[in-house]
Design a protein around this motif. Structure first.
Motif, short mmCIF file in Angstrom:
data_model
loop_
_atom_site.label_atom_id
_atom_site.label_comp_id
_atom_site.label_asym_id
_atom_site.label_seq_id
_atom_site.Cartn_x
_atom_site.Cartn_y
_atom_site.Cartn_z
N GLN A 550 0.83 -1.21 0.00
CA GLN A 550 0.00 0.00 0.00
C GLN A 550 0.86 1.25 0.00
O GLN A 550 0.50 2.27 -0.61
N ALA A 551 2.03 1.21 0.67
CA ALA A 551 2.93 2.37 0.69
C ALA A 551 3.48 2.64 -0.70
O ALA A 551 3.68 3.80 -1.09
N ARG A 552 3.74 1.57 -1.48
CA ARG A 552 4.26 1.75 -2.83
C ARG A 552 3.23 2.44 -3.73
O ARG A 552 3.57 3.19 -4.61
N LYS A 553 1.95 2.18 -3.45
CA LYS A 553 0.90 2.79 -4.27
C LYS A 553 0.82 4.30 -4.07
O LYS A 553 0.58 5.05 -5.01
N ILE A 554 1.01 4.78 -2.85
CA ILE A 554 0.86 6.23 -2.57
C ILE A 554 2.20 6.93 -2.46
O ILE A 554 2.25 8.15 -2.20
N GLY A 555 3.30 6.20 -2.64
CA GLY A 555 4.62 6.81 -2.56
C GLY A 555 5.03 7.18 -1.16
O GLY A 555 5.64 8.24 -0.95
N ALA A 556 4.70 6.37 -0.16
CA ALA A 556 5.02 6.65 1.24
C ALA A 556 6.22 5.83 1.67
O ALA A 556 6.58 4.82 1.05
N GLN A 557 6.84 6.24 2.77
CA GLN A 557 7.99 5.56 3.35
C GLN A 557 7.60 5.00 4.71
O GLN A 557 6.94 5.68 5.49
N ILE A 558 8.01 3.76 5.00
CA ILE A 558 7.70 3.11 6.27
C ILE A 558 8.98 3.00 7.08
O ILE A 558 10.01 2.51 6.59
N VAL A 559 8.94 3.51 8.31
CA VAL A 559 10.08 3.46 9.22
C VAL A 559 9.69 2.61 10.42
O VAL A 559 8.65 2.87 11.06
N VAL A 560 10.49 1.58 10.74
CA VAL A 560 10.25 0.68 11.87
C VAL A 560 11.30 0.97 12.93
O VAL A 560 12.50 0.94 12.66
N GLN A 561 10.84 1.28 14.14
CA GLN A 561 11.73 1.56 15.27
C GLN A 561 11.37 0.61 16.40
O GLN A 561 10.42 0.86 17.15
N ALA A 562 12.10 -0.50 16.48
CA ALA A 562 11.85 -1.50 17.54
C ALA A 562 13.18 -2.14 17.88
O ALA A 562 13.88 -2.66 17.00
N ALA A 563 13.54 -2.09 19.16
CA ALA A 563 14.80 -2.68 19.61
C ALA A 563 14.70 -4.20 19.55
O ALA A 563 13.63 -4.80 19.76
N THR A 564 15.84 -4.86 19.24
CA THR A 564 15.85 -6.32 19.14
C THR A 564 15.79 -6.99 20.51
O THR A 564 15.44 -8.17 20.59
N ASP A 565 16.09 -6.23 21.59
CA ASP A 565 16.08 -6.83 22.92
C ASP A 565 14.76 -6.62 23.64
O ASP A 565 14.68 -6.84 24.86
N LEU A 566 13.72 -6.17 22.94
CA LEU A 566 12.41 -6.02 23.59
C LEU A 566 11.87 -7.39 23.98
O LEU A 566 11.98 -8.36 23.21
#
Length: 692
Positions: A550-566
């Motif tokens: 869906q992001a590719r359709k509207i030209g949006a960028q997805i940023v994921v912020q999650a630590a691996t030690d959660l």
């Protein structure tokens, strides 16, 4: 021995003898009482006349004395102002000291303007004469030899002026004159210059009074200038006539170096005509007063009786008005409020003192944006001349700023002569009625929503039953295709691998669709789901394929912020993935606008304390907060109130169940779903899940 005959009773004989005298005494006493009352009335009237005459004369005397003292104060102020201006004129002569001829010319011009000056001298620091000029209005009383040395009073004034660096005045002294006039009483002013020299002006005290005192002040009055001990120096004005009364006022004239007493004596005749006319007037008014008092005594009894009946009627009406819960307001024909009852004051929050007297322009209980509309409606009603009672609804504003609806009934206010004097209005507060209607409407909406949810539940059960078999068949065919691809000889290894991967994806998504349908079915039926420990990053990765599509359709960028030690969270993985996917889709749709250039969707996970946990206490359970932030247009305030209401949506193709189901899923896990504005724009949705 024979008994004597009884004598007649002595008291009865005495009463018969005293009866004429008793009657005469009563008559005399009645006449004496009547004449005494009339005599007392005459004495009171005579005392009133004498008192009024005395007060009239005293009032006139006080008026004359007050006016004389006021004129004296003003004359002293004018004289001080003239002397101050003269000092400035003397000081201005220092600009002409470059030559004696120019100084003489300027001094002569100044003497033409100042008639009270006899002589102007320019003296050096040792008080020697450098130049002098005499007044052109009278022969000079000075000779050069006599003015070479100064009197002691003048020398002291110049020394004081040098010490104070400002003008000073000498004490008055007598200046003989050669002619038959005898001499002059003079005073000299000494003004120092910056280089130590002096400008000396000789004042004739009589000329000073003549020039400084207005001419109308000397008509019928004597104005004099005296020493402080009372010695008269000079005087002008009219002399006293025989038989006139003297009115005196004095005011000290304090000058630098010397003080005088300014005195004004006024001659006035003793007042006679004014009190005589007043006496006759008061006598006639007293006779008329007695006659009027008799008539007023009769009328007063009738008025007291009528006022007593009227007060009872007013008390009854007041009690009736205070017991009403309907607000009452009376206005005159100009729109000014003339009366409000306690119910109306309690309704709008303003006191009667704040409301009575206000007009249509400044009515405090009208909303500011509706004042023009209300005023136009009232003017139209008054101009139309409607006399029948009318009812309409309106909006009022209380003193605290809150608003409430009212029902208004307005009718003409007619007096006893059947003339319309204004308008009487009755007000009914519709707040409670509106609240009950709102509760009823909300209850009806909840019933309708419950019915629709029940229908949705039945449809979900039907769809889960109908879609389970096709999805199971798709999964079986996909697995069979994988088995066939595994047994066949690979002709083209890369193509075989891509085909095998595509078929495997078909099988996985078919299985996932089946799990979603079963989860929705269990969720609608409120069955206990199987929960497991899931890493937060795994939940994000599960929704990333569809999110990136869906992001590719509207030209949006997805940023994921999650630590691996959660730590992993304890949840129903399928339902939580659906919550994340629903929030991601909403964020993408919020940013799908042409005017938005920057389109970034941020997925974040972090450990947080429980919202209800107090600071400094040991947490009983750990929580992980998930957030989905977009840079869209945000949520309007009117939409925020109904955001989680079932079947409420702002999109034409939406059903309004997404956010409602998301909140229900999060709350079933013990967490909370909230939203807040994002900076610089957009919205942030946050929800918490317990740590496994």
């Amino acid at each position: 021995m024979p008994e004597p005959e009884p004598a007649p009773p002595a008291p009865q004989a005495a009463q018969e003898t005293a009866a004429p005298w008793l009657s005469l005494w009563r008559t005399v006493r009645s006449l004496w009482r009547r004449w005494f009352l009339w005599l007392l009335l005459a004495v009171l009237v005579l005392g009133l006349l004498v008192t009024v005459v005395w007060l009239a004369g005293r009032h006139e005397v006080e008026q004359v004395q007050s006016r004389l003292e006021r004129d004296t104060d003003l004359a002293v102020l004018d004289m001080r102002a003239d002397l101050t201006r003269n000092q400035q004129s003397l000081l201005a002569l220092q600009a002409s000291r470059e030559s004696t001829e120019r100084w003489q010319q300027d001094a002569q011009a100044l003497l033409h303007e100042q008639r009270e000056w006899l002589r102007v001298e320019w003296r050096d620091a040792a008080l020697r004469t450098r130049a002098a000029a005499d007044t052109p209005y009278r022969p000079s009383p000075f000779s050069p030899a006599r003015r070479e040395g100064l009197p002691v009073e003048v020398e002291q004034a110049c020394l004081q002026a040098r010490a104070q660096r400002s003008g000073a005045y000498s004490a008055s002294h007598y200046l003989p004159v050669a002619d038959a006039s005898g001499g002059l009483e003079v005073m000299e002013a000494c003004v120092p210059t910056p280089d130590g020299e002096f400008m000396v002006a000789t004042y004739g005290l009589r000329a000073l009074l003549t020039e400084s005192i207005p001419a109308d002040m000397t008509r019928g009055q004597e104005v004099s200038l005296n020493e402080l001990d009372g010695t008269r120096l000079v005087s002008i004005g009219a002399a006293r006539r025989a038989g006139n009364r003297v009115f005196s006022a004095q005011q000290p004239l304090e000058l630098p170096g010397v003080s005088y007493m300014f005195r004004v004596n006024g001659w006035r005749q003793a007042p006679d005509l004014f009190p005589n006319v007043l006496t006759a007037l008061v006598t006639g008014m007293s006779i008329a007063l007695v006659s009027v008092l008799v008539l007023l005594a009769r009328d007063t009894r009738r008025r007291l009786r009528a006022e007593h009946e009227l007060s009872d009627a007013l008390a009854f009406r007041k009690a009736m008005e205070n017991s009403l819960i309907t607000g009452l307001r009376a206005r005159d024909l100009m729109g000014r409020i003339t009366y409000v009852n306690p119910a109306f004051c309690a309704m709008v929050g303003f006191s009667a003192e704040e409301l009575v007297g206000t007009s249509d322009v400044d009515v405090p209980y009208w909303p500011s944006e509706l004042k023009t509309e209300y005023r136009a409606r009232q003017w139209q009603r008054q101009a139309s001349g409607v006399t029948a009672q009318e009812g309409f609804e309106s909006i009022f504003q209380r003193k605290d700023g809150s608003r409430f609806p009212v029902q208004i009934f307005e009718a003409p206010l007619v007096n006893a002569q059947r003339v319309q004097t204004g308008w009487m209005s009755a007000f009914i507060d519709l707040s409670e009625q509106r609240r009950i209607e709102e509760i009823s409407r909300a209850s009806l909406e909840r019933l309708q929503a419950s019915a629709r949810l029940a229908t949705v539940g039945e449809m979900a059960s039907l769809m889960s039953h109908e879609l389970t078999q096709p999805l199971a068949a798709i999964a079986s065919y996909a697995n069979g295709s994988l088995n066939l691809l595994g047994t066949s000889a690979p002709a083209d290894a890369p193509a075989q691998q891509d085909l095998r991967l595509a078929v495997r994806r078909i099988a996985e998504q078919a299985e996932r669709a089946g799990q979603v349908i079963r989860s929705v079915h269990d969720f609608v039926r409120r069955r206990d789901r199987t929960r497991e420990a899931v890493v937060p990053l795994a939940l994000f990765e599960a929704v990333m394929p569809l999110a990136r599509l869906q992001a590719r359709k509207i030209g949006a960028q997805i940023v994921v912020q999650a630590a691996t030690d959660l730590p992993p969270v304890h949840c129903d993985r399928t339902l939580v993935e659906q919550v994340l996917l629903n929030l991601v889709r909403n964020g993408m749709q919020a940013m799908d606008r042409r005017e938005l250039r920057e389109r970034v969707l941020t997925l974040r996970a972090e450990r947080v304390p429980h919202p209800g946990q107090e600071e400094g206490t040991t947490p009983s359970r750990q929580w992980v907060e998930f957030s989905v932030s977009d840079l869209g247009v945000g949520i309007q305030p009117d939409v925020q109130e109904r955001l989680f209401t079932p079947f409420f949506t702002t999109r034409a193709e939406g059903m309004g169940l997404g956010l409602s189901l998301c909140r229900t899923v999060v709350e079933q896990h013990g967490g909370a779903l909230i939203h807040m504005p994002n900076e610089p724009r957009g919205t942030v949705f946050r929800f918490t899940l317990p740590v496994a």
